[in-house]
Design a protein around this motif. Structure first.
Motif, PDB file in Angstrom:
ATOM      1  N   SER A   3      25.171   9.093  18.511  1.00  0.00           N
ATOM      2  CA  SER A   3      24.452   9.687  17.490  1.00  0.00           C
ATOM      3  C   SER A   3      25.164   9.589  15.855  1.00  0.00           C
ATOM      4  N   ILE A   4      25.888  10.244  15.553  1.00  0.00           N
ATOM      5  CA  ILE A   4      26.629  10.399  14.140  1.00  0.00           C
ATOM      6  C   ILE A   4      27.222   8.835  13.811  1.00  0.00           C
ATOM      7  N   ALA A   5      27.258   7.955  15.291  1.00  0.00           N
ATOM      8  CA  ALA A   5      27.268   6.455  14.922  1.00  0.00           C
ATOM      9  C   ALA A   5      26.309   5.442  13.962  1.00  0.00           C
ATOM     10  N   LEU A   6      25.107   6.619  14.550  1.00  0.00           N
ATOM     11  CA  LEU A   6      23.406   6.087  14.160  1.00  0.00           C
ATOM     12  C   LEU A   6      23.632   6.636  12.506  1.00  0.00           C
ATOM     13  N   LEU A   7      23.545   7.487  12.906  1.00  0.00           N
ATOM     14  CA  LEU A   7      23.355   7.807  11.218  1.00  0.00           C
ATOM     15  C   LEU A   7      24.260   7.976  10.038  1.00  0.00           C
ATOM     16  N   TRP A   8      25.739   7.856  10.429  1.00  0.00           N
ATOM     17  CA  TRP A   8      27.141   7.459   9.775  1.00  0.00           C
ATOM     18  C   TRP A   8      26.352   5.655   8.961  1.00  0.00           C
ATOM     19  N   GLY A   9      26.292   4.316  10.161  1.00  0.00           N
ATOM     20  CA  GLY A   9      25.513   3.283   9.595  1.00  0.00           C
ATOM     21  C   GLY A   9      24.233   3.326   9.527  1.00  0.00           C
ATOM     22  N   THR A  10      23.665   4.041   8.876  1.00  0.00           N
ATOM     23  CA  THR A  10      22.479   4.186   8.188  1.00  0.00           C
ATOM     24  C   THR A  10      23.049   5.434   6.748  1.00  0.00           C
ATOM     25  N   LEU A  11      23.840   5.451   6.377  1.00  0.00           N
ATOM     26  CA  LEU A  11      23.973   6.259   5.013  1.00  0.00           C
ATOM     27  C   LEU A  11      24.715   5.023   4.336  1.00  0.00           C
ATOM     28  N   TRP A  12      25.411   4.544   5.672  1.00  0.00           N
ATOM     29  CA  TRP A  12      26.580   2.701   4.927  1.00  0.00           C
ATOM     30  C   TRP A  12      24.842   2.042   4.220  1.00  0.00           C
ATOM     31  N   LEU A  13      24.448   2.080   5.513  1.00  0.00           N
ATOM     32  CA  LEU A  13      23.005   0.381   4.747  1.00  0.00           C
ATOM     33  C   LEU A  13      22.100   1.625   3.000  1.00  0.00           C
ATOM     34  N   ALA A  14      22.464   2.830   3.305  1.00  0.00           N
ATOM     35  CA  ALA A  14      21.674   3.768   2.242  1.00  0.00           C
ATOM     36  C   ALA A  14      22.451   3.183   0.665  1.00  0.00           C
ATOM     37  N   VAL A  15      24.027   3.195   1.069  1.00  0.00           N
ATOM     38  CA  VAL A  15      24.430   2.353  -0.669  1.00  0.00           C
ATOM     39  C   VAL A  15      23.876   1.368  -0.915  1.00  0.00           C
ATOM     40  N   VAL A  16      23.661   0.379  -0.090  1.00  0.00           N
ATOM     41  CA  VAL A  16      22.941  -0.790  -1.102  1.00  0.00           C
ATOM     42  C   VAL A  16      21.904  -0.456  -0.716  1.00  0.00           C
TER      43      VAL A  16
END
Length: 210
Positions: A149-162
Motif C-alpha cells: 500500500s505504501i509503495a503504491l502511495l509513493w508511486g503516486t506521489l512520485w508521479l505527482a511531481v511531474v
C-alpha cells in the motif's frame, strides 16, 4: 539512524509541497486535492514508520493504537482529496482516470481502503473470526499488504511531481526526489526478513543427559 533518514526525507518532500501550495493560486475545488492527498501521504507514512522500531511491552499496544488512528485519519484525507479532483474534472467536463498518476492514485486509495478495513477488523472484530488463520499469518498478511500500500502511495506521489500543476508552480523537482530517496533508504532499510516473516524462529531442543 535509518528512522532519522526516513523522517528527514518525509519532511523534505512534504515541506516542499507545502511551499508549492502557498505559492500556487487557489482554484476551487482542485486546490483541496494536493492539500488532502498530501496529508494522506504524510500521515499514512508516519503511521507506517511508527511501527518500524522494535517495541516491547506497553509500547507495543500504544504504538498500534496510534498506528490505527493515524491510518484511519489518513484514509479520511484520501477520500476528501479524491472527491476534490473528481469534482474538479466534472466541473470542467473532462474525462476521469486518463493519466498514469490518476490510475495509480486510484489503485493506491483502493488498496489502502482495504488495508485500513482489514486492520480495523483485526483490532475490533471477534477473535474467533481469524482463529483458524492464526495470529502470525494475519500479522504477516497485514504487514506485507501495508508495504504494498505504501509503495503504491509513493508511486503516486512520485508521479505527482511531474504533473503540470507542479511544473507551473515549482521548477526544482530534484528536492522532491531527494526527499523520496531518503525516505526509501530509511524505510526499506528497516524491512528485514524477520519483519516479513520470511525466516523461522529456531526452536530450542532439549538434550537429555546420557
Amino acid at each position: 539512524m535509518l528512522a532519522v533518514v526516513a523522517q528527514l526525507g518525509l519532511f523534505i518532500y512534504f515541506g516542499t509541497l507545502t511551499g508549492v501550495l502557498t505559492k500556487a493560486p487557489w482554484v476551487y475545488p482542485y486546490s483541496w486535492h494536493p492539500i488532502f492527498m498530501g496529508l494522506y501521504g504524510f500521515v499514512a507514512t508516519e503511521g507506517i514508520l511508527l511501527l518500524q522500531p522494535s517495541e516491547t511491552g506497553k509500547q507495543r499496544a500504544l504504538s498500534r493504537t496510534v498506528h490505527g488512528v493515524l491510518l484511519s485519519l489518513s484514509f479520511v484525507c484520501a477520500i476528501i482529496g479524491f472527491w476534490a479532483i473528481y469534482d474538479n474534472k466534472d466541473r470542467k467536463k473532462k474525462e476521469h482516470f486518463t493519466s498514469n498518476h490518476a490510475l495509480l492514485g486510484c489503485a493506491a486509495v483502493f488498496v489502502f481502503a482495504l488495508q485500513v478495513l482489514f486492520g480495523l477488523s483485526i483490532a475490533y472484530a471477534p477473535k474467533a473470526l481469524y482463529r483458524r488463520i492464526g495470529q502470525a499469518r494475519i500479522t504477516r498478511i497485514h504487514r506485507v499488504a501495508g508495504y504494498i500500500s505504501i509503495a503504491l502511495l509513493w508511486g503516486t506521489l512520485w508521479l505527482a511531481v511531474v504533473t503540470n500543476w507542479v511544473k507551473r508552480n515549482f521548477n526544482q523537482e530534484w528536492i522532491f526526489y531527494l526527499g523520496m530517496g531518503m525516505l526509501a533508504v530509511g524505510l526499506v532499510g528497516q524491512i528485514t526478513p524477520s519483519r516479513l516473516y520470511l525466516t523461522r524462529k529456531r526452536k530450542s531442543v532439549a538434550v537429555s543427559a546420557p
